[in-house]
Design a protein around this motif. Sequence first.
Motif, PDB file in Angstrom:
ATOM      1  N   GLY A   1     -83.055   8.911  53.430  1.00 56.68           N
ATOM      2  CA  GLY A   1     -82.907  10.132  52.651  1.00 56.68           C
ATOM      3  C   GLY A   1     -81.487  10.449  52.237  1.00 56.68           C
ATOM      4  O   GLY A   1     -81.272  11.313  51.386  1.00 56.68           O
ATOM      5  N   CYS A   2     -80.505   9.764  52.826  1.00 54.30           N
ATOM      6  CA  CYS A   2     -79.103   9.980  52.457  1.00 54.30           C
ATOM      7  C   CYS A   2     -78.740   9.132  51.237  1.00 54.30           C
ATOM      8  O   CYS A   2     -79.427   8.175  50.894  1.00 54.30           O
ATOM      9  N   SER A   3     -77.624   9.473  50.629  1.00 55.37           N
ATOM     10  CA  SER A   3     -77.089   8.629  49.556  1.00 55.37           C
ATOM     11  C   SER A   3     -75.590   8.448  49.766  1.00 55.37           C
ATOM     12  O   SER A   3     -74.928   9.285  50.386  1.00 55.37           O
ATOM     13  N   HIS A   4     -75.093   7.337  49.251  1.00 52.81           N
ATOM     14  CA  HIS A   4     -73.643   7.106  49.249  1.00 52.81           C
ATOM     15  C   HIS A   4     -73.120   7.705  47.949  1.00 52.81           C
ATOM     16  O   HIS A   4     -73.352   7.174  46.872  1.00 52.81           O
ATOM     17  N   HIS A   5     -72.424   8.838  48.052  1.00 51.80           N
ATOM     18  CA  HIS A   5     -72.101   9.642  46.881  1.00 51.80           C
ATOM     19  C   HIS A   5     -70.619   9.632  46.531  1.00 51.80           C
ATOM     20  O   HIS A   5     -70.211  10.244  45.539  1.00 51.80           O
ATOM     21  N   GLN A   6     -69.784   8.965  47.313  1.00 51.69           N
ATOM     22  CA  GLN A   6     -68.355   8.900  47.006  1.00 51.69           C
ATOM     23  C   GLN A   6     -68.124   8.191  45.680  1.00 51.69           C
ATOM     24  O   GLN A   6     -68.872   7.298  45.302  1.00 51.69           O
ATOM     25  N   LYS A   7     -67.034   8.608  44.973  1.00 51.27           N
ATOM     26  CA  LYS A   7     -66.639   7.935  43.731  1.00 51.27           C
ATOM     27  C   LYS A   7     -65.152   7.595  43.860  1.00 51.27           C
ATOM     28  O   LYS A   7     -64.286   8.395  43.529  1.00 51.27           O
ATOM     29  N   VAL A   8     -64.871   6.413  44.382  1.00 48.91           N
ATOM     30  CA  VAL A   8     -63.506   6.003  44.691  1.00 48.91           C
ATOM     31  C   VAL A   8     -63.233   4.637  44.056  1.00 48.91           C
ATOM     32  O   VAL A   8     -64.065   3.741  44.132  1.00 48.91           O
ATOM     33  N   ALA A   9     -62.072   4.497  43.443  1.00 47.46           N
ATOM     34  CA  ALA A   9     -61.613   3.216  42.920  1.00 47.46           C
ATOM     35  C   ALA A   9     -60.223   2.952  43.488  1.00 47.46           C
ATOM     36  O   ALA A   9     -59.372   3.852  43.473  1.00 47.46           O
ATOM     37  N   ILE A  10     -59.993   1.741  43.986  1.00 49.31           N
ATOM     38  CA  ILE A  10     -58.731   1.421  44.667  1.00 49.31           C
ATOM     39  C   ILE A  10     -58.196   0.108  44.109  1.00 49.31           C
ATOM     40  O   ILE A  10     -58.941  -0.870  43.956  1.00 49.31           O
ATOM     41  N   PHE A  11     -56.915   0.091  43.832  1.00 49.04           N
ATOM     42  CA  PHE A  11     -56.277  -1.065  43.219  1.00 49.04           C
ATOM     43  C   PHE A  11     -55.126  -1.534  44.107  1.00 49.04           C
ATOM     44  O   PHE A  11     -54.170  -0.784  44.347  1.00 49.04           O
ATOM     45  N   ASP A  12     -55.258  -2.753  44.622  1.00 51.53           N
ATOM     46  CA  ASP A  12     -54.221  -3.366  45.462  1.00 51.53           C
ATOM     47  C   ASP A  12     -53.892  -2.522  46.692  1.00 51.53           C
ATOM     48  O   ASP A  12     -52.757  -2.563  47.197  1.00 51.53           O
ATOM     49  N   ASP A  13     -54.844  -1.743  47.166  1.00 46.07           N
ATOM     50  CA  ASP A  13     -54.671  -0.901  48.352  1.00 46.07           C
ATOM     51  C   ASP A  13     -53.519   0.088  48.228  1.00 46.07           C
ATOM     52  O   ASP A  13     -53.005   0.582  49.236  1.00 46.07           O
ATOM     53  N   HIS A  14     -53.136   0.420  46.994  1.00 44.63           N
ATOM     54  CA  HIS A  14     -51.979   1.290  46.801  1.00 44.63           C
ATOM     55  C   HIS A  14     -52.271   2.416  45.827  1.00 44.63           C
ATOM     56  O   HIS A  14     -51.919   3.572  46.076  1.00 44.63           O
ATOM     57  N   LEU A  15     -52.915   2.094  44.725  1.00 49.71           N
ATOM     58  CA  LEU A  15     -53.230   3.057  43.687  1.00 49.71           C
ATOM     59  C   LEU A  15     -54.717   3.383  43.790  1.00 49.71           C
ATOM     60  O   LEU A  15     -55.544   2.468  43.888  1.00 49.71           O
ATOM     61  N   ALA A  16     -55.070   4.664  43.787  1.00 47.02           N
ATOM     62  CA  ALA A  16     -56.472   5.022  44.012  1.00 47.02           C
ATOM     63  C   ALA A  16     -56.893   6.155  43.092  1.00 47.02           C
ATOM     64  O   ALA A  16     -56.072   6.969  42.652  1.00 47.02           O
ATOM     65  N   VAL A  17     -58.190   6.190  42.817  1.00 44.33           N
ATOM     66  CA  VAL A  17     -58.805   7.285  42.064  1.00 44.33           C
ATOM     67  C   VAL A  17     -59.915   7.858  42.930  1.00 44.33           C
ATOM     68  O   VAL A  17     -60.723   7.117  43.492  1.00 44.33           O
ATOM     69  N   CYS A  18     -59.949   9.183  43.051  1.00 51.59           N
ATOM     70  CA  CYS A  18     -60.972   9.851  43.854  1.00 51.59           C
ATOM     71  C   CYS A  18     -61.415  11.105  43.111  1.00 51.59           C
ATOM     72  O   CYS A  18     -60.573  11.893  42.676  1.00 51.59           O
ATOM     73  N   GLY A  19     -62.719  11.276  42.953  1.00 54.81           N
ATOM     74  CA  GLY A  19     -63.184  12.453  42.245  1.00 54.81           C
ATOM     75  C   GLY A  19     -64.676  12.451  42.054  1.00 54.81           C
ATOM     76  O   GLY A  19     -65.428  11.997  42.922  1.00 54.81           O
ATOM     77  N   GLY A  20     -65.113  12.956  40.885  1.00 58.62           N
ATOM     78  CA  GLY A  20     -66.528  13.131  40.645  1.00 58.62           C
ATOM     79  C   GLY A  20     -67.115  12.225  39.579  1.00 58.62           C
ATOM     80  O   GLY A  20     -68.317  12.303  39.305  1.00 58.62           O
ATOM     81  N   ILE A  21     -66.296  11.370  38.950  1.00 59.17           N
ATOM     82  CA  ILE A  21     -66.778  10.600  37.802  1.00 59.17           C
ATOM     83  C   ILE A  21     -67.356   9.263  38.252  1.00 59.17           C
ATOM     84  O   ILE A  21     -66.652   8.434  38.824  1.00 59.17           O
ATOM     85  N   ASP A  22     -68.631   9.054  37.965  1.00 58.31           N
ATOM     86  CA  ASP A  22     -69.279   7.769  38.200  1.00 58.31           C
ATOM     87  C   ASP A  22     -69.010   6.832  37.031  1.00 58.31           C
ATOM     88  O   ASP A  22     -68.873   7.271  35.882  1.00 58.31           O
ATOM     89  N   VAL A  23     -68.949   5.543  37.324  1.00 58.20           N
ATOM     90  CA  VAL A  23     -68.827   4.544  36.259  1.00 58.20           C
ATOM     91  C   VAL A  23     -70.257   4.170  35.867  1.00 58.20           C
ATOM     92  O   VAL A  23     -70.754   3.092  36.172  1.00 58.20           O
ATOM     93  N   GLY A  24     -70.910   5.106  35.205  1.00 55.37           N
ATOM     94  CA  GLY A  24     -72.323   4.938  34.903  1.00 55.37           C
ATOM     95  C   GLY A  24     -72.664   5.399  33.503  1.00 55.37           C
ATOM     96  O   GLY A  24     -71.809   5.855  32.735  1.00 55.37           O
ATOM     97  N   ALA A  25     -73.936   5.294  33.167  1.00 61.92           N
ATOM     98  CA  ALA A  25     -74.422   5.669  31.846  1.00 61.92           C
ATOM     99  C   ALA A  25     -74.418   7.181  31.671  1.00 61.92           C
ATOM    100  O   ALA A  25     -74.497   7.943  32.638  1.00 61.92           O
ATOM    101  N   ARG A  26     -74.288   7.628  30.433  1.00 59.50           N
ATOM    102  CA  ARG A  26     -74.400   9.035  30.046  1.00 59.50           C
ATOM    103  C   ARG A  26     -73.295   9.893  30.652  1.00 59.50           C
ATOM    104  O   ARG A  26     -73.477  11.078  30.900  1.00 59.50           O
ATOM    105  N   ARG A  27     -72.143   9.294  30.896  1.00 60.37           N
ATOM    106  CA  ARG A  27     -71.014  10.026  31.481  1.00 60.37           C
ATOM    107  C   ARG A  27     -69.855  10.189  30.500  1.00 60.37           C
ATOM    108  O   ARG A  27     -69.077  11.129  30.613  1.00 60.37           O
ATOM    109  N   TRP A  28     -69.685   9.272  29.567  1.00 58.57           N
ATOM    110  CA  TRP A  28     -68.521   9.276  28.676  1.00 58.57           C
ATOM    111  C   TRP A  28     -68.529  10.526  27.798  1.00 58.57           C
ATOM    112  O   TRP A  28     -69.526  10.859  27.159  1.00 58.57           O
ATOM    113  N   ASP A  29     -67.397  11.208  27.741  1.00 60.55           N
ATOM    114  CA  ASP A  29     -67.206  12.312  26.803  1.00 60.55           C
ATOM    115  C   ASP A  29     -65.727  12.660  26.778  1.00 60.55           C
ATOM    116  O   ASP A  29     -64.979  12.327  27.705  1.00 60.55           O
TER     117      ASP A  29
END
Length: 492
Positions: A126-154
């Motif tokens: 019943g749980c979901s993995h809901h984090q939205k994190v992107a990490i580059f070279d273990d140094h630069l990171a993005v954390c927030g609410g944007i999924d890399v998915g359909a119907r999100r671009w605007d």
Amino acid sequence: MAPIVREGHNCWRIERADKARMIVDAADYYALLERLMEGARERILLIGWDFDPRISLRPDEQGHGEALGHFMLRLAHDKPGRDIDILRWNFGGLKQLFMPRILAMILRWKATRSISFRLDGAHPVGCSHHQKVAIFDDHLAVCGGIDVGARRWDTRDHRDDDPHRIAPDGRAYLPWHDVTMILAGKVGNALADLGNERWQRATNKALRDLSGEGENWPDDLEADFEDVDVSISRTRAAYRDCTEVREIEQLYLDMIAAAERFIYFENQYFTCGKIAAAIAARLDEDDPPEFILVMPHTADGWLEQMAMDAARVELVRQISKTRHGDRLRIYCPRTTGGTPIYVHAKTAIVDDRLIRVGSANLNNRSMGLDSECDVTIDAALPANRETGPAIRRLRESLIAEHLGVEPEAVGKAFKAHGSLIAAIEELRGEGRSLEWLDLVAPGPLDEFIAANELLDPTRPDAMFEPVAERGLRRSWRRGKSWMKRHRPFRRR
């Protein structure tokens, strides 16, 4: 002014960010994500609730462009020694395996040594993995609410009938508002630790060690903050040898308790009785802060509407009975042509002294069921003493976007009235603007589902409890009880 964030209490770690910037809406984020992935030297780690290889990060005026899946293959070909690791929630991922285009792309990824695509099922039923994190070279990171998915671009313009807003199935979709944050420095290392831990739990295999050189911050990307301390807060349900973590819930409660003038929320849901009761307790005080919520007019999807919209109506009605119930306002953004803009952001700003961006909604699932991750900059921390003006500018920018005015107009109106609600009311108008949420009475089935939290449980075990032992009323009582015990917190 005492810090609201406290390590080991309402956050996991507090680490230094060399630079940080809030990114609003997926058009800007996807364009930046493309650059960050191209610039990564050793590893791209993408962790999320959704990941759709059919979308384009830079759609053209027909909604077309290089598909993300092909872009990833090109990245692997250009730099085969760079790892590309993708971890997404298993239930959503399994559904995609029945889509021929996605399945074909995943098979091509499987045949590419540097790409690893895995599904995350390391959580209770019943749980979901809901984090939205992107990490580059273990140094630069993005954390927030944007999924890399359909119907999100605007874009931030949220234009009516924007031809770029075309889903992979060829159909147009409605405007979508979202927020994330990019961070560099030790806080990026900490988010990399979180990502590595999540990967290892889901796959039973750790990510390889990196040299530590790290990708650099883009030269042309202006930072909102420099040399600041950032806290990381999580939600995690107890599972196997992992204990429950409810830092996100605690931080919400502490923010509500500490607010003096206002809290500005952007959030997809408002269904957590405990949070709502904490707000109600503040609004029963002599001179309480204002609570402004910018939300979608209705939830996305039939099930979500039944579970979330009815609960929101009930909680708002209860809050309105407090002495100062009019200091809670819920607004819904619309386009110039009057089309509702869907709010998927999970952002909060307290008194222009704290800003929080992450994946956690104001619902029960985000407090104790789903895995979540939020980052917060608190001006009361010693390193952050000068961040107040930047937090204020970001708040003014967000509100101005929704009202279709310039940020300076928001600042001027707030200064004139000393009230965020009064400022918004002065600037609301025809066309692109904010409108009050219409509290439509739920039907009997919707009301039953919402009142008993059937689709929005507070923790994994709650899904199997008798209906009589759970529900909005119990959550409400827990919130009021917490506020009574922690009244001194607000006076520190």
